[in-house]
Design a protein around this motif. Structure first.
Motif, short mmCIF file in Angstrom:
data_model
loop_
_atom_site.label_atom_id
_atom_site.label_comp_id
_atom_site.label_asym_id
_atom_site.label_seq_id
_atom_site.Cartn_x
_atom_site.Cartn_y
_atom_site.Cartn_z
N GLY A 1 0.81 -1.21 0.00
CA GLY A 1 0.00 0.00 0.00
C GLY A 1 0.84 1.25 0.00
O GLY A 1 2.07 1.19 0.15
N TYR A 2 0.17 2.35 -0.23
CA TYR A 2 0.83 3.66 -0.19
C TYR A 2 -0.27 4.71 -0.06
O TYR A 2 -1.44 4.42 -0.32
N GLY A 3 0.11 5.90 0.30
CA GLY A 3 -0.84 7.01 0.32
C GLY A 3 -1.75 6.98 1.54
O GLY A 3 -1.75 6.02 2.32
N ASP A 4 -2.53 8.02 1.68
CA ASP A 4 -3.41 8.17 2.84
C ASP A 4 -4.82 7.72 2.48
O ASP A 4 -5.64 8.48 1.99
N LEU A 5 -5.07 6.45 2.75
CA LEU A 5 -6.33 5.85 2.34
C LEU A 5 -7.51 6.40 3.15
O LEU A 5 -8.59 6.62 2.61
N ASP A 6 -7.26 6.61 4.45
CA ASP A 6 -8.34 7.13 5.30
C ASP A 6 -8.82 8.47 4.79
O ASP A 6 -10.02 8.72 4.69
N ALA A 7 -7.87 9.32 4.46
CA ALA A 7 -8.22 10.64 3.95
C ALA A 7 -9.00 10.50 2.65
O ALA A 7 -10.00 11.20 2.42
N ALA A 8 -8.57 9.59 1.79
CA ALA A 8 -9.25 9.38 0.51
C ALA A 8 -10.70 8.97 0.72
O ALA A 8 -11.61 9.49 0.08
N PHE A 9 -10.92 8.04 1.64
CA PHE A 9 -12.29 7.58 1.87
C PHE A 9 -13.11 8.64 2.57
O PHE A 9 -14.31 8.77 2.32
N ALA A 10 -12.47 9.46 3.42
CA ALA A 10 -13.19 10.52 4.11
C ALA A 10 -13.65 11.58 3.11
O ALA A 10 -14.73 12.16 3.26
N ALA A 11 -12.84 11.79 2.06
CA ALA A 11 -13.15 12.83 1.09
C ALA A 11 -14.03 12.34 -0.05
O ALA A 11 -14.40 13.12 -0.93
N ALA A 12 -14.39 11.06 -0.02
CA ALA A 12 -15.07 10.48 -1.18
C ALA A 12 -16.45 11.07 -1.44
O ALA A 12 -17.22 11.31 -0.50
N HIS A 13 -16.73 11.27 -2.70
CA HIS A 13 -18.09 11.60 -3.12
C HIS A 13 -18.95 10.35 -3.04
O HIS A 13 -20.13 10.38 -2.70
N LYS A 14 -18.32 9.22 -3.33
CA LYS A 14 -19.05 7.96 -3.33
C LYS A 14 -18.06 6.82 -3.10
O LYS A 14 -16.90 6.91 -3.50
N ILE A 15 -18.53 5.74 -2.48
CA ILE A 15 -17.72 4.53 -2.34
C ILE A 15 -18.33 3.48 -3.27
O ILE A 15 -19.51 3.18 -3.19
N VAL A 16 -17.51 2.95 -4.16
CA VAL A 16 -18.00 1.94 -5.09
C VAL A 16 -17.39 0.59 -4.71
O VAL A 16 -16.17 0.48 -4.57
N ALA A 17 -18.23 -0.41 -4.55
CA ALA A 17 -17.75 -1.72 -4.11
C ALA A 17 -18.03 -2.77 -5.18
O ALA A 17 -18.99 -2.66 -5.94
N LEU A 18 -17.18 -3.77 -5.23
CA LEU A 18 -17.30 -4.79 -6.27
C LEU A 18 -16.61 -6.08 -5.85
O LEU A 18 -15.54 -6.03 -5.23
N GLU A 19 -17.23 -7.21 -6.15
CA GLU A 19 -16.53 -8.49 -5.97
C GLU A 19 -16.55 -9.24 -7.29
O GLU A 19 -17.61 -9.39 -7.91
N VAL A 20 -15.38 -9.68 -7.75
CA VAL A 20 -15.32 -10.43 -9.00
C VAL A 20 -14.43 -11.65 -8.85
O VAL A 20 -13.59 -11.71 -7.95
N LYS A 21 -14.61 -12.60 -9.76
CA LYS A 21 -13.85 -13.85 -9.69
C LYS A 21 -13.33 -14.25 -11.07
O LYS A 21 -14.06 -14.14 -12.06
#
Ligand code: FES
Ligand code: FES
Lengths: 162, 759
Positions: free
Chosen positions: B162-182
């Motif tokens: 990993g890298y970067g500030d993920l918490d900040a990214a999620f805090a600033a998000a307009h939307k969270i998009v989730a996906l599960e694929v196989k």
């Protein structure tokens, strides 16, 4: 060990006296008993076509036939395709058009094409593609194989027929 | 005459066309024995006993070994990305205590004839107490081998990056998009099955293994360590290789057994795998689940990405160690900026055939996941998928782009690339807007047609180094000796073209010797699209050294200065015309001084990163669930093309394999862990009916600054994004965004989508 049978096999116009178990496949007999390893074995269950040879001018999967069944028949393998140093038009077209990568499937495609084009020289491009779908190649994506056979077919048609 | 950049036909083709190849099964030695492996019929169980008496009584059987006979042999070690804690998960050459997959080698039979060996193998009885298999890599881990390794679970490692500030990214998000694929379980399946012939020469005490591939030098050292052989007592020799694709040439139990048997039985021993064995025993691959969460802004720009990956690595950890999961973790962000990222890659073991790498390992899968995510983001924000890609692609000005993570022990730094430019070129070639309008009109008329686009970054040219020696003889013919291997991809022609160009000699006079451990001391093999980059660069360096030597020597002979001479057509000639000398004469003159030679070593600390775009247009027939690929276009920047025809051949061939994995090929297991795809009747590979004409838009826009040729690899470009592009095209054809979440998209799965709830 099961008992062996002595037979003569006519391969590429040469007679091979072999002593073989009846259960040996033609592919194994050609490769191990006649020393003609150009015929390849990719599955031994009749799907891939790498083992294709001509038996009395018809393409046959030599893994699905016993060696003893080929007695008295004219067998042609990839080793007999070129005329001395001159490549058969199919071989030449495969070369020019990059119709092979690893080359493992190549003898099967060459013999299949040679057989069907002799039987039906006027096959359309679509018919050629249809026939070629009976063999597998894992390297080329087929594009250049199909192209090579179509080009060779044209070249063969342009030759004087005997 | 210039050689680089020309679509020359290959110098290696003639013997292959004439049926004079030397593939593994073509190798024979007087009096050789045939080895046949007895394999576990069950997925998981405790070995109570192996009964061999009946088999041993068969006429023609020379020996039968079980685990006790090879008790002194260590398990097979990791070639790449090994970790200390993975050690207990390695595979023995014959199963001990437990069998862990259908196909696990339990015993080996040696007989005078392959038919007899097979008869005898059928008579060996494996007494196994069957246990419940683990078949789901996302389920809670279970014990790897009860009572043998106390407490050891079926999750050997978790890769975290990993890298970067993920918490900040999620805090600033307009939307969270989730996906599960196989991505399903499939693999390389070269048309030639594995095999080899081991011959021990009593006079020299050297054991030679014929039928080697991919990494002969590494395998020589690994087998020597396992068998306790001193350096020089084992050589590996590569003949023709019937396709590699990552799986062939890795060190497998059978290779070690062959060598051990040739030494112990004092006879040559040959082993040729049959197709069923191949599908049960050679490395499987793919089989990953991705769970993604993306934090996005209004434009669809990904501020942060959180990923969880599960890799079903099968029964044991084989030579690749953590490679596939590691690459997945590092390459998932692909061509997009993604300023913050974290990934947890779970390596899970199950009771299936062990898995390793297959062409574009970790990228075919991660590109599928990432590009599905981009499409999902577009849907949720009501944006055009192409627009979301444009917004996220790394700009050319940002090159070189340091991703801030490592893979395969080297930092991921994209060396060069014009990602946006290539995307626009592909869209242009498609006449994108017009084509979309046409497809919409066809859909209005009731047809189910659609277009899908997917972008990717590849990696190539893995180091650490490669060595090449070139020698000219008195006749003016040139021999290039390299430690890399050929798996049928055209190595000889490509290396010869680079040499011919550099020393001005007709290509017909060049021969290339590869994959022979007794000819050159090091070699790092053929994988990771490394050959043209690594060995190609080494050939260039060696050729330049040879050229300089030739010019200096000729200058003395012609009493002029080297600057006044040049090499052309196999001659040394004066630049302004006049005196000339055949290169062979220069070589003869140098015979007492070591000959006319050049050596080149190319060392690379970083990989080079080619990139591309796939576009697929499909038509779906809802009544039969058949999928027809109407058009397939691949845009790819290879940096510099040595032989465009061969590169296109690589790309088209790889695309066909990608289509197989996306639509047809899958290793399916029943609830007992019995494989249901163990023949070509059930494991479906594409024929020329399923593979459309593949168009290739080959570009040389961003040569690599990391090597003297500017080249990047081409082996994996054609396969990387096939699953992703086809999935998007099928979604579009059905007008059901996000419908495809699993590969392969078999008729049965498509049927479920069509019958399922409308989104
Ligand atoms: S080997 Fe005969 S069809 Fe495959
Ligand atoms: S060229 Fe390798 S299988 Fe066809």
């Amino acid at each position: 060990m099961a008992s062996k049978i002595n037979i003569d096999l006519a391969v590429n116009g040469t007679s091979h006296a072999v002593s073989i178990e009846p259960r040996r496949t033609l592919a194994d007999v050609l490769r191990d008993d006649c020393g003609l390893t150009g015929t390849h074995i990719g599955c031994e269950h009749g799907v891939c076509g790498a083992c294709t040879v001509l038996v009395d001018d018809k393409p046959v999967r030599s893994c699905l036939m016993f060696g003893v069944q080929a007695e008295g028949k004219a067998i042609r393998t990839v080793e007999g395709l070129a005329n001395g140093d001159t490549l058969h038009p199919l071989q030449q077209a495969f070369w020019e058009n990059h119709g092979l990568q690893c080359g493992f499937c190549t003898p099967g495609f060459l013999m299949l094409s040679a057989g069907v084009l002799e039987q039906n020289p006027d096959m359309s491009d679509d018919e050629i593609r249809d026939v070629l779908s009976s063999n597998l190649c894992r390297c080329t994506g087929y594009q250049n194989i199909v192209k090579a056979v179509q080009i060779a077919a044209r070249e063969l048609r342009a030759r004087p027929r005997v | 005459m210039s050689y680089i950049g020309r679509s020359l036909r290959r110098i290696e083709d003639r013997p292959l066309l004439l049926g004079k190849g030397s593939f593994a099964a073509d190798c024979n030695a007087p009096g050789h024995l045939h080895m046949r492996v007895v394999r576990s019929p069950v997925a998981f169980g405790r070995i109570l006993g192996v009964e061999t008496a009946e088999a041993a009584a068969l006429e023609g059987v020379a020996a039968i070994w079980t685990a006790d006979d090879v008790a002194g042999l260590p398990p097979i070690d990791f070639r790449q990305m090994g970790l200390e804690r993975l050690a207990p998960y390695r595979q023995w050459v014959l199963a001990r205590h437990y069998v862990r997959y259908v196909g696990d080698p339990v015993a080996v039979v040696f007989a005078v004839d392959p038919y007899v060996a097979e008869d005898a193998a059928d008579l060996v009885f494996c007494d196994i107490e069957e246990l419940a298999p683990q078949l789901d890599a996302t389920a809670e881990p279970v014990t790897f081998m009860p009572d043998i390794h106390l407490g050891l679970l079926s999750e050997p490692a978790v890769i975290r990056r990993g890298y970067g500030d993920l918490d900040a990214a999620f805090a600033a998000a307009h939307k969270i998009v989730a996906l599960e694929v196989k991505v399903g379980r499939h693999t390389g399946v070269p048309l030639e099955t594995r095999g080899g012939l081991a011959v021990h020469d009593a006079d020299t005490d050297v054991l030679t293994l014929y039928g080697a591939a991919k990494v002969p030098h590494y395998n020589r050292d690994a087998i020597s360590r396992m068998l306790g052989l001193a350096p020089g007592r084992l050589e590996l020799s590569e003949g023709h290789v019937g396709g590699g694709f990552g799986i062939r040439g890795e060190l497998y139990p059978e290779d070690v057994l062959l060598c051990a048997a040739a030494l112990r039985l004092r006879r040559p021993v040959k082993w040729i795998e049959d197709r069923k064995e191949h599908l049960l025993a050679a490395n499987h691959s793919r089989d990953q689940v991705y769970r993604l969460h993306a934090a996005v802004d209004q434009r669809g720009f990904i501020l942060g990405l959180k990923a969880e990956v599960f890799t079903d690595q099968g029964a044991y950890v084989r030579t690749h160690g953590t490679t596939v999961t590691d690459l997945s973790a590092a390459m998932l962000p692909g061509p997009y900026v993604i300023p913050a990222y974290s990934v947890e890659g779970h390596i899970r073991l199950t009771n299936k055939t062990p898995a390793g790498t297959y062409r574009a390992p970790g990228r075919y899968e991660s590109t599928f996941a990432r590009e599905r995510l981009i499409d999902r983001i577009a849907t949720e924000l009501a944006l055009a998928p192409v627009e979301v890609r444009r917004v996220n692609l790394i700009a050319a000005e940002a090159m070189p782009f340091d991703r801030g993570i490592e893979t395969l022990g080297t930092a991921v730094v994209y060396d060069s690339g014009k990602y946006r430019d290539l995307l626009e070129r592909v869209l242009d070639r498609l006449s994108y807007d017009r084509l979309q309008a046409e497809l919409a009109a066809r859909r209005d008329r009731g047809e189910h047609v659609g277009l899908g686009i997917a972008c990717f970054v590849e990696k190539s040219g893995l180091g650490p180094q490669d060595l090449v020696r070139i020698k000219v003889d008195g006749r003016g013919t040139v021999a290039i000796v390299t430690g890399v291997a050929s798996v049928g991809q055209g190595v000889e022609t490509v290396l010869a073209q680079i040499c011919a160009e550099t020393i001005g000699i007709p290509i017909e006079r060049i021969s290339v010797i590869h994959g022979q451990t007794d000819r050159i001391e090091i070699g790092f093999g053929a994988f990771a699209s490394r050959v043209t980059v690594m060995a190609g660069s080494a050939v260039k360096i060696a050729s330049e050294a040879l050229r300089d030597r030739a010019l200096e020597t000729a200058a003395k002979l012609l009493q002029t200065s080297p600057d006044a001479l040049r090499l052309s057509g196999g001659m040394v000639e004066a630049v302004g015309g006049g005196a000339s000398l055949p290169l062979g004469d220069v070589a003869l003159h140098l015979e007492g001084a070591g000959g006319l030679t050049g050596e080149g070593r190319f060392v690379a600390g970083h990989m080079t990163y080619p990139y591309g775009v796939h576009a697929a247009q499909v038509k779906v027939d809802p009544s039969t669930c058949a999928i027809t690929i109407e058009r397939y276009l691949i845009g790819y920047d290879v940096g510099r093309a040595i032989n465009p025809m061969l590169i296109e051949g690589q790309i088209v061939g790889a695309a066909a394999q990608g289509i197989g994995g996306a639509l047809l090929e899958e290793f399916v297991y029943d609830e007992n862990g019995q494989p249901l795809a163990a023949s070509f009747a059930d494991y479906l590979m594409p024929t020329c009916h399923e593979v459309p004409a593949i168009e290739v838009l080959l570009r040389e826009d961003a040569p690599s600054p990391l090597n003297p040729l500017g080249v990047k690899g081409a082996g994996e470009a054609g396969i990387n994004a096939v699953g992703a592009a086809l999935a998007a095209a099928i979604d579009a054809a059905l007008q059901r965004p996000g419908a495809v979440t699993q590969l392969p998209i078999t008729p049965a799965r498509l049927h479920r989508i069509l019958r399922g709830p409308q989104s």
